[in-house]
Design an enzyme around this catalytic site. Structure first.
Site, short mmCIF file in Angstrom:
data_model
loop_
_atom_site.label_atom_id
_atom_site.label_comp_id
_atom_site.label_asym_id
_atom_site.label_seq_id
_atom_site.Cartn_x
_atom_site.Cartn_y
_atom_site.Cartn_z
N LYS A 290 0.86 -1.19 0.00
CA LYS A 290 0.00 0.00 0.00
C LYS A 290 0.88 1.22 0.00
CE LYS A 290 -3.93 2.08 0.24
NZ LYS A 290 -3.48 2.79 -1.00
N ASN B 287 -2.49 19.01 -1.82
CA ASN B 287 -3.48 18.30 -1.00
C ASN B 287 -3.16 18.38 0.49
OD1 ASN B 287 -3.97 15.36 0.36
ND2 ASN B 287 -5.74 16.05 -0.79
N LYS C 250 5.41 1.80 -3.16
CA LYS C 250 5.32 3.16 -3.73
C LYS C 250 5.58 3.06 -5.23
CE LYS C 250 4.71 7.42 -2.30
NZ LYS C 250 4.01 7.91 -1.09
N LYS D 192 5.55 3.42 8.34
CA LYS D 192 4.38 4.28 8.53
C LYS D 192 3.12 3.42 8.59
CE LYS D 192 4.06 7.63 5.51
NZ LYS D 192 3.69 8.50 4.37
N GLY E 42 -2.73 8.22 -4.29
CA GLY E 42 -2.09 9.44 -4.77
C GLY E 42 -0.86 9.83 -3.99
N ASP E 43 -0.11 10.75 -4.52
CA ASP E 43 1.02 11.42 -3.86
C ASP E 43 1.23 12.70 -4.68
OD1 ASP E 43 3.26 10.77 -1.68
OD2 ASP E 43 4.31 11.68 -3.35
N THR F 24 -4.78 13.41 5.17
CA THR F 24 -3.36 13.59 5.53
C THR F 24 -3.17 14.90 6.29
OG1 THR F 24 -2.81 12.39 3.52
CG2 THR F 24 -1.01 13.48 4.68
N SER G 66 -6.89 5.60 3.68
CA SER G 66 -6.93 4.74 2.50
C SER G 66 -7.34 3.32 2.90
CB SER G 66 -5.57 4.67 1.83
OG SER G 66 -5.37 5.77 0.97
N GLN H 35 7.27 3.97 3.82
CA GLN H 35 5.87 3.54 3.86
C GLN H 35 5.71 2.25 4.68
OE1 GLN H 35 3.83 5.58 1.43
NE2 GLN H 35 2.23 5.04 2.87
P1 NDP Z 1 0.49 17.77 -4.28
O1 NDP Z 1 0.96 17.40 -5.62
O2 NDP Z 1 -0.97 17.92 -4.04
O3 NDP Z 1 1.19 19.12 -3.79
C1 NDP Z 1 2.57 19.21 -3.70
C2 NDP Z 1 2.93 20.61 -3.28
O4 NDP Z 1 4.32 20.67 -2.99
C3 NDP Z 1 2.70 21.65 -4.37
O5 NDP Z 1 2.42 22.89 -3.77
C4 NDP Z 1 4.03 21.67 -5.09
O6 NDP Z 1 4.27 22.87 -5.80
C5 NDP Z 1 4.98 21.52 -3.94
N1 NDP Z 1 6.21 20.85 -4.40
C6 NDP Z 1 6.31 19.60 -4.90
N2 NDP Z 1 7.58 19.33 -5.25
C7 NDP Z 1 8.27 20.43 -4.95
C8 NDP Z 1 9.62 20.77 -5.06
N3 NDP Z 1 10.52 19.91 -5.57
N4 NDP Z 1 10.02 22.00 -4.63
C9 NDP Z 1 9.10 22.89 -4.12
N5 NDP Z 1 7.80 22.61 -3.99
C10 NDP Z 1 7.39 21.41 -4.39
O7 NDP Z 1 1.10 16.66 -3.30
P2 NDP Z 1 0.67 16.30 -1.82
O8 NDP Z 1 0.17 17.48 -1.10
O9 NDP Z 1 -0.18 15.10 -1.88
O10 NDP Z 1 2.06 15.83 -1.20
C11 NDP Z 1 2.91 16.71 -0.46
C12 NDP Z 1 3.85 15.90 0.41
O11 NDP Z 1 3.08 15.09 1.32
C13 NDP Z 1 4.75 14.90 -0.34
O12 NDP Z 1 5.96 14.79 0.36
C14 NDP Z 1 3.98 13.58 -0.21
O13 NDP Z 1 4.84 12.48 -0.34
C15 NDP Z 1 3.46 13.72 1.20
N6 NDP Z 1 2.30 12.90 1.56
C16 NDP Z 1 1.15 12.92 0.83
C17 NDP Z 1 0.07 12.16 1.21
C18 NDP Z 1 -1.22 12.21 0.50
O14 NDP Z 1 -2.17 11.57 0.97
N7 NDP Z 1 -1.37 12.95 -0.59
C19 NDP Z 1 0.15 11.26 2.37
C20 NDP Z 1 1.39 11.37 3.12
C21 NDP Z 1 2.41 12.14 2.71
P3 NDP Z 1 4.06 22.88 -7.41
O15 NDP Z 1 2.60 22.65 -7.62
O16 NDP Z 1 4.54 24.21 -7.86
O17 NDP Z 1 4.91 21.75 -7.93
O1 2IT Z 2 2.95 8.92 1.54
C1 2IT Z 2 1.81 8.46 1.73
O2 2IT Z 2 1.50 7.89 2.79
C2 2IT Z 2 0.81 8.60 0.67
N1 2IT Z 2 1.10 9.20 -0.36
C3 2IT Z 2 -0.56 7.99 0.83
C4 2IT Z 2 -0.55 6.54 0.46
C5 2IT Z 2 -1.89 5.86 0.42
O3 2IT Z 2 -1.88 4.67 0.05
O4 2IT Z 2 -2.91 6.46 0.73
#
Ligand code: NDP
Ligand code: 2IT
Length: 453
Positions: free
Chosen positions: A92, A242, A128, A116, A167-168, A211, A385, A113
């Site tokens: 997952k 997100n 992943k 976690k 997603g991520d 998240t 999830s 992961q």
């Molecule tokens: P999104 O794609 O929704 O948003 C990512 C955000 O981070 C955007 O604002 C993006 O800016 C910015 N960003 C991404 N890469 C870079 C970079 N290299 N330098 C500067 N800014 C950057 O992703 P999420 O919000 O889902 O994910 C954010 C973080 O949270 C990641 O580390 C992800 O692994 C982690 N995460 C996500 C989960 C989930 O359920 N979605 C769960 C647990 C962890 P721009 O749009 O300009 O690229």
């Molecule tokens: O980093 C993370 O935990 C995620 N992107 C969510 C993974 C999931 O299966 O919901």
């Protein structure tokens, strides 16, 4: 062999056998170093070769993704799915679409992961995937054709009881929808093979929010332990995707004031508090740059990345009580941590995966700033999830309030488990050590139960 020598040996072999995977080494080193007190107390992990086994994925799949752009030209990307560990459940973990994606990035994320997912207390293994595909500037049609092509190969490797991606970065509801549609077309089956689905077709209420909400619940738990809470706190948040958006939303619910957000081009500082409706409109609805925010809110400051003070992320230069790095890996370095410390920050709570560099973590712990490590603090997304998988398997649909209440209690359990484990091993309050040991122990013990696999 001493425990330190055992850890050094596994690190060395990992670096020799998988060259160039910098972020993966960083993630492995943090976990292995934290395990020292456990490995000293319990020699069985060395005897059973657990470290050697756990740093190698059970399987990694790398494939070509070919798709046609709007001008009729053929485009090529690389697709990945790393199925890291299935000791406690089906693989997952999310899918990341970003030009920086390579095998080392996917492996660091997959490795984190494992632990976690274990911490959530639910039966989910670690995996992943993703692609070096850049969704920026692509039309809906291009995104759809890419997602369909990606799923043609991925579909051979996933399944409800086998591997369930989500997603991520760069993968949200739209991309999950296109991939789900393609899977259904290929197999003819309506199955819960992805999470983060639309709420009309098998998705769970509150998964979108989970998240960010979970990260704020976790911060609340950390503060409660100090007889404090979020009421009246100033928070800085990075990212505007997100995780960041729903962190900001929940901070307001809990009486705190989030004053920053950022994207890859710049950051916003709004001393009045980030306006959530504007942020959602600009980012969720229109996928625009944050520069638009400053046009709507003339009190707010927009700073482009090229004007950040040398070697720092300007988000962490803004005075705050709590920092929520919620964008990407290594976005908060030693200089940033010194700035946070100087300005009186009390807690760093990681919404993103591995956002804080090792030197910054060391400085934070040495200077008494509380630390909510990613594996614990952002586990609410994957936990929800799993709640989606549960609803799919039992053909039920739970209310938003029901899912949110389960999320809240899962985050509390993760905090308690991390805290109690840190105490048990002589590092009371060091949640990084607590989370790594607790997450590892359940997986390692399950591997031992299952024999030489
Ligand atoms: P999104 O794609 O929704 O948003 C990512 C955000 O981070 C955007 O604002 C993006 O800016 C910015 N960003 C991404 N890469 C870079 C970079 N290299 N330098 C500067 N800014 C950057 O992703 P999420 O919000 O889902 O994910 C954010 C973080 O949270 C990641 O580390 C992800 O692994 C982690 N995460 C996500 C989960 C989930 O359920 N979605 C769960 C647990 C962890 P721009 O749009 O300009 O690229
Ligand atoms: O980093 C993370 O935990 C995620 N992107 C969510 C993974 C999931 O299966 O919901």
């Amino acid at each position: 062999m001493s425990v330190q020598n055992y850890i050094d040996k596994v690190m060395k072999t990992t670096m020799q056998s998988t060259p160039g995977q910098t972020e993966f080494y960083q993630a492995v080193e943090e976990v292995l170093m934290s395990l020292e007190p456990l490995l000293k107390a319990e020699p069985k992990y060395d005897e059973q070769n657990i470290l050697e086994r756990i740093v190698i994925p059970e399987r990694q799949i790398l494939f070509r993704v070919v798709w046609m752009d709007d001008s009729g030209k053929i485009q090529t990307n690389i697709g990945y799915r790393v199925q890291f560990n299935s000791a406690i459940g089906p693989y997952k973990g999310g899918l990341r679409f970003h030009p920086s994606v390579n095998l080392g990035i996917i492996k660091f994320l997959g490795f984190e992961q494992i632990f976690k997912n274990s911490l959530t207390g639910l039966s989910i293994g670690g995996g992943k995937g993703g692609s070096n595909f850049d969704p920026k500037g692509k039309s809906d049609g291009e995104i759809m054709r890419f997602c369909q092509s990606f799923m043609i190969e991925l579909s051979k490797h996933i399944g409800e009881t086998r591997d369930v991606p989500a997603g991520d970065i760069g993968v949200g509801g739209r991309e999950i929808g296109y991939m789900f549609g393609e899977y259904k077309r290929l197999t003819g089956n309506f199955e819960g093979i992805l999470t983060g689905k639309g709420v009309n077709w098998g998705g769970s209420l509150a998964r979108t929010e989970a998240t960010g909400f979970g990260s704020v619940y976790f911060a609340g738990n950390v503060l409660n332990k100090q007889d404090d809470d979020l009421e009246g706190k100033i928070a800085t948040v990075s990212g505007s995707g997100n995780v960041a958006i729903y962190t900001i939303q929940k901070l307001y619910d809990m009486g705190a004031k989030p004053v920053t957000c950022s994207d890859s081009r710049g950051m916003i500082y709004d001393k009045n508090g980030i306006d959530l409706d504007s942020l959602k409109l600009i980012k969720e609805a229109n996928r625009q740059s944050l520069e638009e925010y400053a046009k709507l809110h003339t009190d707010a400051t927009y700073l482009p990345v090229h004007s950040y003070p040398e070697g720092t992320n300007a988000v962490w230069g803004v005075p705050c009580d709590i920092a929520f790095p919620s964008a990407t890996q290594n976005e908060l370095n030693l200089e940033d941590m010194k700035n946070l410390h100087k300005n009186g920050c009390k807690l760093v709570c990681e919404g993103a995966n591995m956002p804080t560099t090792p030197e910054a973590i060391e400085y934070m712990l040495a200077n008494g700033i509380m630390y909510g490590p990613a594996k614990a603090a952002n586990a609410g997304g994957v936990a929800t999830s799993q709640l989606e998988m549960s609803q799919n398997a039992s053909m039920q649909k739970w209310s938003f309030a029901e899912v949110d209440s389960q999320l809240r209690s899962i985050m509390k359990n993760i905090f308690d488990l991390s805290y109690d484990t840190s105490k048990e091993f002589g590092f009371e309050g060091n949640l990084m050590v607590g989370a790594n040991i607790a997450g590892f122990k359940k997986v390692a013990d399950s591997m031992i139960d299952q024999g030489a696999v």
